[in-house]
Design an enzyme around this catalytic site. Structure first.
Site, PDB file in Angstrom:
ATOM      1  CE  LYS A 106      -3.216   2.716   2.664  1.00 55.24           C
ATOM      2  NZ  LYS A 106      -3.892   2.930   3.964  1.00 55.24           N
ATOM      3  N   GLY A 167      -8.059   9.168   8.733  1.00 55.71           N
ATOM      4  CA  GLY A 167      -8.429   9.232  10.144  1.00 55.71           C
ATOM      5  C   GLY A 167      -9.456  10.294  10.483  1.00 55.71           C
ATOM      6  CB  ALA A 194      -7.983   7.628   3.592  1.00 51.85           C
ATOM      7  N   GLY A 195     -10.757   8.069   5.204  1.00 48.79           N
ATOM      8  CA  GLY A 195     -11.806   9.049   5.414  1.00 48.79           C
ATOM      9  C   GLY A 195     -13.160   8.478   5.768  1.00 48.79           C
ATOM     10  CG  ASN A 216      -6.845   1.199  11.107  1.00 47.85           C
ATOM     11  OD1 ASN A 216      -5.665   0.911  10.951  1.00 47.85           O
ATOM     12  ND2 ASN A 216      -7.414   1.002  12.269  1.00 47.85           N
TER      13      ASN A 216
END
Lengths: 267, 67
Positions: A106, A167, A194-195, A216
Site C-alpha cells: 500500500k 483518520g 481513507a476518510g 481502520n
C-alpha cells in the site's frame, strides 16, 4: 439471484487473488490485541493492512504482532506510512516485502502534513520503481483522473483514492469525483481508502461501484470495535448487493407506485 | 572501533563488522527486522557480506500495526 440462494456478492479479483470479502481492514489503534483479533475475525476481511516502524533501542524481543496478524489468515497489505519522498517509500516497500513476505504494497507518499494528502508526483515516481521491481502496488492516491492515469501508466493495476483525509471520518467528501473515476476506469479495481467514518460511507462507496473499501479508524476508534467491524461488514455487503442489483433511477417528481386508476371515487 | 548510527543513535562497532554482526546484537533472530544503510535497503541474505563503515547510518525496521 434466486430468493433461496445466499446473498453472496460477486467475488473480487485483485492483486492476483480472488476474494469474497470487499472489506479491507487496518490493524492500528485497537484497545488491545485481543480486540483487534476479534474485529478482524468478525469483519470477514481477507486483506488487512500492516505497517513498519523503526526499531527502538533495546527492542529486540520477538514481535507478537507478526504472529497475531498471520493467525488471521488474511492477506497482508503493508503500507509505507510516514514516507514523504519516492526514495523513502521505495526503501520502506522493499523492507516490507522482506519482513512480511509479500509483494503487495500500500503505497503512501504524503505531501501535506495537515491533510495527509498524497503527493501525486512522488507517488508516481515510487510506483514506477516498485512496479518495475515486481511489486503489486496499491497506491493511496487522490481522486484526480489525470494523476490516476499516470499511476496506471507506470504499472499500477489498482487505484485507492481517498474519500477524505486519513483518520478524519468525514466520509466521501467528493462523491462526484469518485463517480467520475469509476466511469473513466471501469475495469480497474478501485478501493476507497481513507476518510470513511460510518457504515453509511461504506455503503455509499459500494453503491458508487467501488470494488472495495479500506478503513481502520472507523472500527478501531469505535466504542465497540468488534460490533463496528460487523456493522461495516454488513454495510459493504449491502452496498455491493445494491450495486449489483441495480439501483433505480432518481426522478424529479413523484411516480405513483400503487397501480390505481385515477382517484378512487371520482369517475 | 568505528562510529556509526543505528536508528539515529550513536553506536560503536568493531572494525570489520558486517551488517549481520550488528543485527545479531539488535534482534533475537535475523528475520525479526529489515535493514537499510544510508537510505538503501539491504536484503537479509547480503547482510553478512555488507561491511559497515565509519559514519554509516543504519536503520532497522520491524512489523507494527498499520492502517
Amino acid at each position: 439471484m434466486s430468493a433461496a440462494s445466499s446473498p453472496a456478492t460477486a467475488p473480487l479479483t485483485i492483486g492476483g487473488v480472488t476474494l469474497q470479502s470487499r472489506f479491507f481492514l487496518g490493524t492500528a489503534g485497537y484497545p488491545s490485541p485481543a480486540v483487534l483479533q476479534q474485529a478482524v475475525a468478525v469483519s470477514g476481511s481477507q486483506v488487512v493492512t500492516v505497517g513498519l516502524k523503526r526499531q527502538l533501542a533495546g527492542d529486540g524481543k520477538p514481535n507478537d504482532f507478526m504472529a497475531l496478524v498471520r493467525a488471521t489468515g488474511a492477506h497482508l497489505l503493508p503500507n509505507t506510512a510516514g514516507c514523504r519522498t519516492a526514495s523513502e517509500a521505495v526503501t520502506l516497500a522493499r523492507m516490507a516485502r522482506e519482513l512480511y513476505g509479500t509483494h503487495w504494497i500500500k503505497l503512501e507518499v504524503v505531501g501535506d502534513e495537515h491533510t495527509l494528502q498524497p503527493d501525486p508526483y512522488e507517488l508516481v515516481e515510487a510506483a514506477r520503481t516498485l512496479a518495475k521491481d515486481g511489486f503489486e502496488v496499491f497506491p493511496y492516491c487522490m481522486d484526480d483522473i489525470v494523476s490516476c492515469q499516470r499511476l496506471l501508466d507506470v504499472g499500477c493495476r489498482i487505484l485507492m483514492p481517498w474519500g477524505a483525509p486519513i483518520g478524519s471520518g468525514q466520509g466521501l467528501l467528493n462523491p462526484t469525483a469518485l463517480r467520475t473515476l469509476r466511469a473513466r476506469f471501469p475495469d480497474v479495481p478501485l478501493v476507497v481508502d481513507a476518510g470513511i467514518g460510518s457504515p453509511k460511507d461504506a455503503v455509499q462507496a459500494m453503491e458508487l461501484g467501488y470494488d472495495a473499501v479500506l478503513l481502520n479508524s472507523a472500527v478501531s476508534q469505535a466504542r465497540d470495535p468488534v460490533a463496528m467491524a460487523l456493522a461495516f461488514k454488513l454495510a459493504v455487503e449491502s452496498g455491493r448487493l445494491a450495486w449489483e442489483a441495480g439501483i433505480m433511477a432518481r426522478q424529479d417528481m413523484a411516480v405513483p407506485s400503487t397501480p390505481v386508476t385515477g382517484r378512487p371515487f371520482v369517475l | 572501533m568505528i562510529a556509526i548510527t543505528v536508528n539515529g543513535q550513536a553506536r560503536e562497532v568493531a572494525e570489520g563488522s558486517t551488517l549481520a554482526d550488528l543485527v545479531a546484537q539488535l534482534a533475537a533472530s535475523p528475520q525479526a527486522l529489515a535493514t537499510a544503510v544510508n537510505g538503501d535497503f539491504v536484503p537479509r541474505d547480503v547482510r553478512a557480506a555488507h561491511l559497515l563503515h565509519a559514519g554509516d547510518q543504519v536503520f532497522t525496521f520491524q512489523p507494527i500495526t498499520g492502517g
